[in-house]
Structure formats: structure tokens, C-alpha cells
Design a protein around this motif. Sequence first.
Motif, PDB file in Angstrom:
ATOM      1  N   VAL A 121       0.798  -1.229   0.000  1.00  0.00           N
ATOM      2  CA  VAL A 121       0.000   0.000   0.000  1.00  0.00           C
ATOM      3  C   VAL A 121       0.826   1.271   0.000  1.00  0.00           C
ATOM      4  CG1 VAL A 121      -1.816  -1.151   1.346  1.00  0.00           C
ATOM      5  CG2 VAL A 121      -0.102   0.206   2.540  1.00  0.00           C
ATOM      6  N   HIS A 160       0.034   4.924   1.961  1.00  0.00           N
ATOM      7  CA  HIS A 160      -0.825   5.675   2.881  1.00  0.00           C
ATOM      8  C   HIS A 160      -0.697   7.173   2.597  1.00  0.00           C
ATOM      9  CE1 HIS A 160      -2.034   2.345   5.400  1.00  0.00           C
ATOM     10  NE2 HIS A 160      -0.769   1.992   5.589  1.00  0.00           N
ATOM     11  N   ARG A 191      -5.458   4.598   2.310  1.00  0.00           N
ATOM     12  CA  ARG A 191      -4.791   3.339   1.984  1.00  0.00           C
ATOM     13  C   ARG A 191      -5.242   2.892   0.607  1.00  0.00           C
ATOM     14  NH1 ARG A 191      -5.347  -1.607   5.990  1.00  0.00           N
ATOM     15  NH2 ARG A 191      -7.106  -2.278   4.762  1.00  0.00           N
ATOM     16  N   TYR A 250      -9.691   5.160   0.998  1.00  0.00           N
ATOM     17  CA  TYR A 250      -9.461   4.048   1.906  1.00  0.00           C
ATOM     18  C   TYR A 250     -10.049   2.798   1.286  1.00  0.00           C
ATOM     19  CZ  TYR A 250      -9.111   1.348   6.214  1.00  0.00           C
ATOM     20  OH  TYR A 250      -8.777   0.411   7.147  1.00  0.00           O
TER      21      TYR A 250
END
Length: 164
Positions: free
Chosen positions: A100, A102, A133, A160
Amino acid sequence: MAIAELGHTGLWVYDLPLMKDFYTRLLGLRVTDEDEELGIVFLSSRPQVEHHEFVLQTGRTAAVGDKQQHQISWRVESLEDVLEFHCQFRREGVPVQQEVTHGNAIGIYFFDPEGNRNEVYLRIDRDVRQPFRKSLDLDQEPELIYAQAEALLNDGTVAYQPVQ
């Protein structure tokens, strides 16, 4: 009065030798103390600064898969470190949940042998509102990873993307 930093955290475990091997061999933590009779191991990524940041002790009663903690996150110094873990986890068959961005970090969510979620991540010097994310492709050159992470910040999709 205020907390200065997290000092250490610990896990109750079923198989202490297996878990000790995972955290020392795969993540590179060093044993600073242990007591076989009590079934406890103290570990640190920087023993010259902090005697222990992580503790493993036998005595787990929760079933594997039961949620015990949200995650254990381990900061690394470079994207190359993240990419080395990416390759090592693949070689070792470590279950990876998600790779990922962030916005303020690039990381890998993965599971230890007893199902505890961990993350290795590189902190990026940027302030991004959390939670943020989005999945990232770590099978590319570092400059392309940074470019993809930057593009994902402004691509207009939901910020997200939870993965269960």
C-alpha cells in the motif's frame, strides 16, 4: 504530562521457537534477553538504544484467527528495505494482505505464523489525512513506485480501500 513514544509491545504465543525464528530471521530483530523456563523472549531492532521493543511469551489462549491487536508496524529506513521484505516474504511464503501507499508511507501488511497482522513501512515526509490506503504495485522500479504512489494521491478514487 505526555507520552513520549511507544516503548514496547508484546504477544502471547503458542509456538515460541517458531515465532522467535520469524521475528529474528525474517524481520531482523535481535534477541536481547530470554528465559526458557518462563517462555519469554525480548527483542529489539536497535538494542544499543532500546533493550526491547517487542516481547514474545508463551501462554496464548485465543484461537489463531481471533483478533487480538490491530497491527504491529515496523518502520524501515528506505524503499529498498521495503522491496527487500517484498521479495523475502514472497520467497518464504509469508501471507501478504496488501502492499500500500498511505500517502505518508509505503508499506506491506503481512501475517506472522500465528496470524498476527504486521506492517513494514517507509515513512514519507508528507502530511496526508488518514485513513488513506490504496494498493500499490511493488513489482516495479523504485521511481515508478514513487510515481504510482503520487498518482494515487490525486486519482479521485476512494482514499481508503479496506482489505479484510
